[in-house]
Design an enzyme around this catalytic site. Structure first.
Site: not given
Ligand code: NOJ
Length: 741
Positions: A281
């Site tokens: 993530d």
């Molecule tokens: C953080 C989020 O937790 C995730 O779900 C997302 O895909 C990413 N950022 C990218 O934006």
């Protein structure tokens, strides 16, 4: 112009030598052999585009140069034909011309915004949910996007956690079916078709169990809960072909998910044989320093790569350290090769080595974006997502010949709030978003007068608008209010400790209710909210979530009876924050309360009933459904056999309607204790007014499996109860015995 890369030429030449067509695995190996260690690490590196999205952007380094040097495998938040083309052209200037992958959070639509995923889950309509993902895929794939960071398949029992809006609620059975429907919708018939994007099952794993419902918080849970409740939707996503997985931010029992070898190597890539790749993530590789798991980005790169995280999103730990780690013998080259092999395989499957620009297509984009068919599908999905929570005295549906209707509340004329979190701002699209006001106006002829008053703001404490709203209500035959949360109040980093109706909105409802006019309250929200006074006093309540571009049209369809509500809650709605987590598939305990008043040394609150305000699976219709008694084909079930439970459902109302008939079971005695109810099936049944129909469910021993204390997936002989009903609380009951042979 069709683009043929240097690599493609090389690959074609090598085909002539062997005289046969190479498999993707062979092609990947050919590319891998040409790559330097630094280029390999580059493939494992992902940067954000030019704007800040969900985390701090590391500004150092020159992205464009890195792309030209083959130091980047993927970008996120780069969208649009022009922009993706420009960056892909840079990648084509690199030595090996390996195409970039463009990923983005396309969570509930791209240009045509669909209801938020939790709302869609309330439809229990897998075909419609799959279709919503299909439309999103078609619209974004034409804009150069190859990969969506969806579906989020995290089971969630805590509505304080803002990300509940992005999932399918609390149940692993329903959540698994929806996970599979979404993956198939995004990925279409075949990965590599230009209307299919790669799905990403996230967040692996147990992110939904963040302690206290506070986003990014730690998770502490038993392996049995993990396997029984939190992992099944991931397995379902994988079985449906999910091309990628994303790590979660949390630590799980002390080990950050990003470097959790048990999750990534043992389960995902080991036991489950996942063939795609895992992306971290945002910054989660580097965040392991804050977790206190590693000292620095060097340690983070080492831990995450060895554990099986293939791509580093925005922390730059890999690009700065991984080659050194390999040269120092701290990370085996095989770990890097495996990760790159997985990433390149997807690039081949997507057809990007044949034509890196095949997803950039202005003509396709113009045809797809917001076309009438997509908008119609969004409207149908929105209708199917609206939950009727209460309808006393048949306040709903409202007659289209009503003389005067007052529309009151901070969201009645709202535009962008309808889109909800994880939606995009398209300046030229705002005219297409339909407010409740506009939807009602379109629906009714000039015979009805509409009155409007905002009444109050969303969060502020001013009551200055109450008098005007009360006056409007007094002048109307029926009042419709729309209250709730603004679109930035639930979503990532949007946890709330109080999940009541914000500001003075419930006081406004009280003031309007005091006029004695027939009142309908619609609640816009990205989570289950608490609104006890409204639930107890207002005659008609619709839960309208955040419904997307066509919100107002769908709302008008439901208000005036052109669509009969059919949705059912995918999460329990608490009476108080103090009850959280409240979920239907809990254990019995050694001292279960007999009823709401039973307080004598039992498992109960002294100041609240145990059960939620609205139970999981609950949802009304303008029709009313009565359930007969359950008939079992046999009282005994044996291995290799099945039993059938049949029930007659009657539409005893005056209009046609659709019911979601739900099947639950309880394993009465187990080697580990079992939940008081577990959803095991459901059927959506349309019944004409007055019509009766038999509905049957077949149960085989495999449906009765669970994880025992050795984490073996078994069924155990003994007594079972079986329940059928329109929600998890109001059910008919039968019993059967599972025999050992
Ligand atoms: C953080 C989020 O937790 C995730 O779900 C997302 O895909 C990413 N950022 C990218 O934006």
């Amino acid at each position: 112009m069709r683009y043929i890369s240097y690599l493609a030429v090389l690959l074609v030449l090598s085909l002539h030598g062997s005289g046969q067509k190479k498999t993707i695995a062979q092609k990947v190996d050919s590319v891998l052999r040409l790559m330097t260690l630094e280029e390999k690490v580059g493939q494992m590196n992902q940067y954000n585009g030019d704007w800040e999205a969900t985390g701090p952007i590391t500004k150092d380094g020159d992205k464009q140069n890195q792309i030209r040097r083959g130091m980047l495998g993927s970008m996120l938040n780069v969208t649009g034909v022009e922009h993706t083309r420009e960056l892909q052209q840079m990648a084509m200037q690199s030595r090996l011309k390996i195409p970039l992958l463009f990923g983005q959070d396309i969570i509930h639509g791209y240009r045509t915004t669909f209801p938020i995923p939790l709302a869609e889950a309330a439809s229990w309509d897998l075909a419609a949910i799959g279709q919503s993902a299909r439309v999103a895929a078609k619209e974004c794939a034409a804009a150069g996007v190859h990969w969506t960071f969806a579906p989020m398949v995290d089971i969630a029992r805590d509505p304080r956690w803002g990300r509940v809006m992005e999932g399918a609620g609390e149940d692993p059975y329903l959540g698994s079916l929806i996970a599979a429907a979404r993956v198939k919708g995004f990925q279409g018939g075949h990965l590599g078709d230009t209307d299919a994007v790669m799905a990403c099952a996230k967040h692996f794993a147990a992110y939904g169990a963040a302690i206290g419902g506070r986003d990014y918080n730690s998770v502490d849970m038993s392996l049995r809960s993990l396997w029984e409740y939190y992992l099944p939707p991931f397995k379902a996503a994988l079985d449906a072909g999910a091309a990628t997985f994303m790590n979660s931010f949390n630590d799980l029992n002390g080990i950050p998910a990003t470097a959790n070898g048990y999750l990534l190597r043992d389960i995902l890539k080991g036991k489950w044989k996942f063939q795609g790749f895992v992306v971290s993530d945002w910054g989660s590789v580097g965040e392991m320093i804050n977790h206190g798991y590693v000292n620095d980005n060097y340690g983070a790169a080492k831990a995450a790569s060895i554990a099986g995280c293939d791509m580093d999103m925005e922390s730059r730990s890999y690009i700065k350290n991984l080659a050194t780690l390999v040269k120092e013998g701290k990370v085996p080259l095989a770990v890097v090769d495996e990760a790159v092999r997985r990433i390149l395989t997807k690039k081949f499957e997507m057809g990007l080595f044949d034509d890196p620009f095949r997803f950039c297509n202005d003509a396709r984009a113009a045809k797809e974006w917001n076309n009438a068919e997509n908008l119609a599908k969004a409207r149908t999905m929105a209708e199917k997502s609206i939950v009727l929570l209460k309808n006393e005295r048949n306040v709903l549906p409202i007659s289209k010949t009503t003389k005067t209707i007052a529309l009151i509340g901070p969201f009645i004329k709202g535009i962008r709030d309808n889109l909800g979190f994880w939606s995009y701002e398209w300046p030229d699209d705002s005219g297409r978003i339909v407010s409740a006001w506009a939807g009602v106006q379109k629906k009714l002829g000039s015979g009805t007068q509409l009155l409007y008053a905002q009444g109050c703001g969303v969060t502020d404490s001013s009551r200055a608008g109450f008098d005007e709203a009360v006056a409007a209500a007094k002048n109307a035959d029926v009042v419709v209010m729309q209250v709730g949360e603004a679109r930035d109040m639930s979503g990532e980093a949007k946890s709330r400790s109080s999940i009541r109706l914000p500001g003075v909105q419930e006081d406004l409802i009280k003031a309007i209710q005091a006029t004695g006019k027939p009142l309908v309250v619609m609640i816009n929200a990205g989570r289950p909210l608490i609104f006890n006074w409204t639930a107890d006093n207002v005659p008609a309540i619709l839960y309208t979530w955040w419904l997307g571009t066509t919100a107002g049209d769908a709302i008008a369809d439901v208000l005036f009876g052109d669509y009969n509500p059919s949705a059912h809650l995918p999460m329990s709605f608490p009476r108080s924050e103090g009850q959280i987590p409240v979920y239907y598939n809990h254990f019995s305990t050694g001292r279960p309360a007999k009823n709401d008043h039973d307080l004598y040394y039992v498992s109960a609150y002294t100041d609240l009933p145990n059960d939620p305000k609205f139970p999981f699976g609950f949802g009304l219709s303008y029709a009313s459904f009565t359930y007969g008694d359950i008939k079992m084909s046999s009282a005994v079930l044996k291995p290799g056999q099945s039993v059938t439970a049949t029930i007659t459902i009657t539409n005893s109302g005056r209009v046609d309607g659709e019911e979601t008939v739900q099947l639950y079971i309880r394993d009465m005695v187990g080697s580990v204790v079992r939940p008081v109810k577990e959803l095991k099936g459901f059927k959506k049944v349309s019944l004409k007014a007055g019509e009766s129909r038999e509905v049957s469910f077949t149960i085989a021993p495999n449906d009765l499996r669970f994880y025992n204390d050795k984490l073996e997936y078994v069924f155990e002989p003994g007594d079972f109860k079986l329940f059928i009903g329109g929600n998890s609380r109001d059910v008919k009951e039968a019993a059967f015995i599972l025999k050992a042979d």
